[in-house]
Enzyme design. Structure first.
Site, PDB file in Angstrom:
ATOM      1  N   GLY A 128      48.767  48.111  36.324  1.00  0.00           N
ATOM      2  CA  GLY A 128      48.410  49.460  36.775  1.00  0.00           C
ATOM      3  C   GLY A 128      47.703  49.344  38.111  1.00  0.00           C
ATOM      4  O   GLY A 128      47.944  48.404  38.873  1.00  0.00           O
ATOM      5  N   ALA A 129      46.815  50.282  38.411  1.00  0.00           N
ATOM      6  CA  ALA A 129      46.154  50.281  39.719  1.00  0.00           C
ATOM      7  C   ALA A 129      45.354  48.987  39.920  1.00  0.00           C
ATOM      8  O   ALA A 129      45.521  48.300  40.931  1.00  0.00           O
ATOM      9  CB  ALA A 129      45.247  51.503  39.841  1.00  0.00           C
ATOM     10  N   GLY A 131      45.360  46.079  38.108  1.00  0.00           N
ATOM     11  CA  GLY A 131      46.193  44.886  38.017  1.00  0.00           C
ATOM     12  C   GLY A 131      47.008  44.683  39.281  1.00  0.00           C
ATOM     13  O   GLY A 131      47.167  43.554  39.770  1.00  0.00           O
ATOM     14  N   ASN A 161      37.356  47.361  32.012  1.00  0.00           N
ATOM     15  CA  ASN A 161      36.100  48.086  31.871  1.00  0.00           C
ATOM     16  C   ASN A 161      35.415  47.744  30.568  1.00  0.00           C
ATOM     17  O   ASN A 161      36.064  47.459  29.565  1.00  0.00           O
ATOM     18  CB  ASN A 161      36.357  49.597  31.873  1.00  0.00           C
ATOM     19  CG  ASN A 161      36.418  50.162  33.272  1.00  0.00           C
ATOM     20  OD1 ASN A 161      35.770  49.633  34.182  1.00  0.00           O
ATOM     21  ND2 ASN A 161      37.186  51.216  33.446  1.00  0.00           N
ATOM     22  N   LYS A 183      27.788  47.284  35.438  1.00  0.00           N
ATOM     23  CA  LYS A 183      28.896  48.239  35.544  1.00  0.00           C
ATOM     24  C   LYS A 183      29.116  48.962  34.212  1.00  0.00           C
ATOM     25  O   LYS A 183      29.381  50.164  34.191  1.00  0.00           O
ATOM     26  CB  LYS A 183      30.174  47.518  35.979  1.00  0.00           C
ATOM     27  CG  LYS A 183      31.298  48.517  36.282  1.00  0.00           C
ATOM     28  CD  LYS A 183      32.587  47.859  36.701  1.00  0.00           C
ATOM     29  CE  LYS A 183      33.639  48.939  36.969  1.00  0.00           C
ATOM     30  NZ  LYS A 183      34.982  48.395  37.047  1.00  0.00           N
ATOM     31  N   ASN A 235      29.059  52.952  33.802  1.00  0.00           N
ATOM     32  CA  ASN A 235      30.238  53.663  33.294  1.00  0.00           C
ATOM     33  C   ASN A 235      29.949  54.399  31.994  1.00  0.00           C
ATOM     34  O   ASN A 235      30.406  55.518  31.784  1.00  0.00           O
ATOM     35  CB  ASN A 235      31.392  52.676  33.075  1.00  0.00           C
ATOM     36  CG  ASN A 235      32.175  52.444  34.347  1.00  0.00           C
ATOM     37  OD1 ASN A 235      32.223  53.297  35.218  1.00  0.00           O
ATOM     38  ND2 ASN A 235      32.777  51.273  34.466  1.00  0.00           N
TER      39      ASN A 235
END
Lengths: 313, 332
Positions: free
Chosen positions: A9-10, A12, A102, A184, A188
């Site tokens: 995806g974005a 990766g 994440n 992080k 998040n």
């Protein structure tokens, strides 16, 4: 050296495209989206925005095609870690696999399928523009380090960091990467559910003192858990919240984007992870539990038929 | 006191159920104050039909201006909590002899009324529900009770409360007069704060998940946590609750209240969310949080729910470009 990015995806794609700049590294990408795979194989993987490059990457939606790899980079969403690792485990039978996902809990799942695991946290963000083309929205560093219960060697961690740095993707190899990961994670876990539950962009939520106080409440619980786990945070997540307001005022948290698209969220890897580690350390996390349950409830609502017209009570 | 003329103030689902039953059964002469003029006109022309659990037709006088209303003995104030302030100000100086009964969710309706007139007040909470089908039909859905009691500061005689309860029962509704309504009002407040808040944020109707606590991630834990905070506030306020709010929650999801297992009630706050209307979260969760602050009882979960619902309201006001009011801490 051969590296396979699992989940292109974005995020990766950013890893694959930067690694793909190097002549001495053979980059594979595994992703179920056939149009994306076909476009990458036909014209290369293109990144625009913060970076501007085209990379030669061998993409496939058939995990069986992936040859044995020395390194893996897992970038699927948390709820897909199990199935993605199950499909690709054969390629990593003697490799080290790094999560750049994440939250927390992904390394534990990877460790069930790979002999050696690397903990990772990455800050750059992007989005897919069209098949084969990703726009990088923000820059930032990546931190990686051995995942202690089933660690990769520091040599492997450094080899991955060295390759990424050479490819133009700033990466720090560390003995203990938990500080970056939890910084992080806490950021998040405190901001994503606020966006998901209210529908407000990050900066707008921050400008509401009542919601800003709730964010701090979520952060404080998670900081106490990190402290009990002996984790030293890289920076104060509460300050990151204010920083985020400055640089991304109108940004809709990824969890809000998931909610708007009615996709499963990563709440289990965020607030759910804090709750789980909190329980382990005997630290109460009532606000994170509430946020987790409310977002899970919201996901559940998409499967329940709501009557057209209701009643007052 | 011989109540013969009743005015129902507010003609949403709850107001329509009172008006349709009291007027349709003939136990009183009924007039209705509506918000929209065309609603009043439709009611004057066609009357009000009650379907569902009752089958009635009421002939009514309706008006959208208080000055056009005939005099009355009892006013049933059935607006949403969010509309009460405006409605009460329109009634200021009028109908001084009337007894007013407030049926709003949450706390504070009586105080709002008294800022605009020295009426004698009856406090009430209602568990019934209905669905409006257009301006002249209301479906009686949940035939559960209205509980009413004297609002002590206005020294309303209990006799009057009993008379109102008897009228409601004679009209086909369920009602129970109580010398002190606070224990029941607080049971409902705590129940509503938990169930309506969670429904508004998850967009789930009141399904069985609200009472499920077997897995650590179950929604029932959150509902229970919210209720426990509310019970702690009530205890500090010296209120001996009429019903255990957690048991109310379990009962409501176990039988679906209608006896059908697959039925799930749509709490009014979720209805507001789906229609993107202002919710009653300030009158409900906000009231509980304010009482907790006054009494020194922490209510972090109820505060979180209130903040999130207010944030959610703000997001759709932004979407429509309407002016935003901040997510304040203090209830109005």
């Amino acid at each position: 050296m051969r590296v396979c990015v699992v989940g292109c995806g974005a995020i990766g794609s950013l890893f694959a495209a930067h690694l793909g700049q190097l002549d001495d590294i053979e980059v594979w990408a595994y992703d179920p989206a056939q149009p994306h795979v076909d476009a990458i194989n036909a014209g290369g993987l293109r990144v625009s925005g913060v970076s501007d490059l085209v990379a030669r990457v061998r993409a496939t939606s058939d995990a069986g095609e992936i040859p044995p790899c020395e390194l893996g980079v897992v970038a699927v969403k948390g709820m897909h870690t199990e199935s993605a690792m199950e499909a690709t485990a054969h390629a990593f039978s003697d490799g080290a696999v790094c999560s750049v996902q994440n939250g927390v809990g992904n390394e534990e799942i990877i460790a069930e399928h790979a002999p050696r695991v690397i903990r990772g946290t990455t800050f750059p963000a992007g989005h897919i523009v069209e098949p084969g083309h990703v726009e990088q929205d923000t820059g930032g560093k990546t931190w990686i380090g051995p995942f202690e219960p089933k660690p990769a060697s520091m040599e492997e961690v450094e080899a991955l960091a060295e390759a990424l740095n050479r490819g133009g993707f700033e990466t720090l190899a560390m003995e203990d990467a938990r500080g970056a990961q939890w910084t992080k994670l806490i950021f998040n876990a405190a901001t994503n559910p606020i966006g998901a539950l209210t529908g407000l962009p990050h900066g707008v939520a921050c400008d509401q003192p009542a919601l800003r106080a709730l964010i701090t409440g979520l952060v404080d619980e998670a900081k106490a858990v990190a402290e009990a786990q002996g984790i030293e945070l890289d920076s104060d997540p509460d300050e990151l919240v204010d920083h985020g307001r400055e640089v991304a005022y109108n940004h809709k948290a990824s969890m809000l984007q998931d909610v708007l698209a009615r996709r499963p969220t990563e709440i289990d890897q965020l607030c759910g992870g804090i709750v789980r580690f909190g329980r382990e350390s005997g630290v109460p996390t009532p606000l994170n539990e509430t946020a987790r349950a409310l977002v899970k409830g919201l996901e559940h609502s998409w499967t329940v038929e709501t009557p057209e017209e209701g009643a007052a009570r | 006191m011989g109540i013969e003329r009743i005015c129902v103030i507010g003609s949403g689902a709850i107001g329509s159920l009172y008006a349709g039953h009291l007027g349709g059964s003939g136990v009183a002469e009924v007039c209705v104050l509506t918000r929209r003029e065309e609603h009043a006109r439709a009611l004057n022309e066609q009357g009000l039909r009650v379907t569902g659990k009752s089958d009635l037709h009421a002939s009514l006088t309706a008006a959208s201006e208080p000055g056009e209303l005939p005099d009355f003995d009892l006013g049933i104030v059935a607006t949403k909590a969010t509309d009460l302030e405006e409605t009460a100000s329109r009634l200021e100086g009028r109908f001084p002899g009337a007894v007013m009964m407030t049926v709003q969710n949450g706390l504070g309706a009586e105080e709002t009324m008294l800022r605009h007139g020295d009426w004698r007040l009856i406090s009430a909470v209602t568990f019934m529900s209905g669905n409006r089908h257009g301006d002249t039909e209301v479906e009686y859905e949940l035939d559960t009770s209205t509980w009413l009691g004297p609002y002590a500061p206005t020294e309303t005689p209990f006799e009057v409360v009993r008379e109102v309860a008897e009228l409601l029962i004679a009209s086909g509704l369920e009602a129970e007069a109580m010398p002190d309504l606070l224990p029941a009002q607080w049971s409902k407040l705590i129940f509503n704060a938990a169930v309506n808040g969670v429904a508004a944020l998850t967009e789930l109707p009141h399904v069985s998940a609200f009472a499920s606590e077997s897995a650590p991630s179950d929604l029932g834990h959150v509902v229970h946590g919210l209720i426990d905070e509310g019970v702690a506030v009530a205890t500090a306020a010296g209120i001996d609750l009429h019903d255990d709010p957690w048991e109310m929650n379990e009962r409501a999801v176990a039988t679906g209240e209608t006896g059908h297992g697959d039925y799930a009630h749509l709490p009014s706050m979720l209805e507001d969310v789906l229609a993107r209307r202002p919710t009653e979260v300030d009158a409900i969760s906000g009231a509980l949080v304010a009482e907790g602050e006054r009494l020194g009882v922490p209510t972090p979960l109820n505060a979180a729910v209130r903040r999130l619902v207010r944030g959610k309201e703000m997001s759709w006001r932004r979407d429509t470009g309407a002016a935003s009011t901040p997510v304040e801490e203090v209830r109005k």
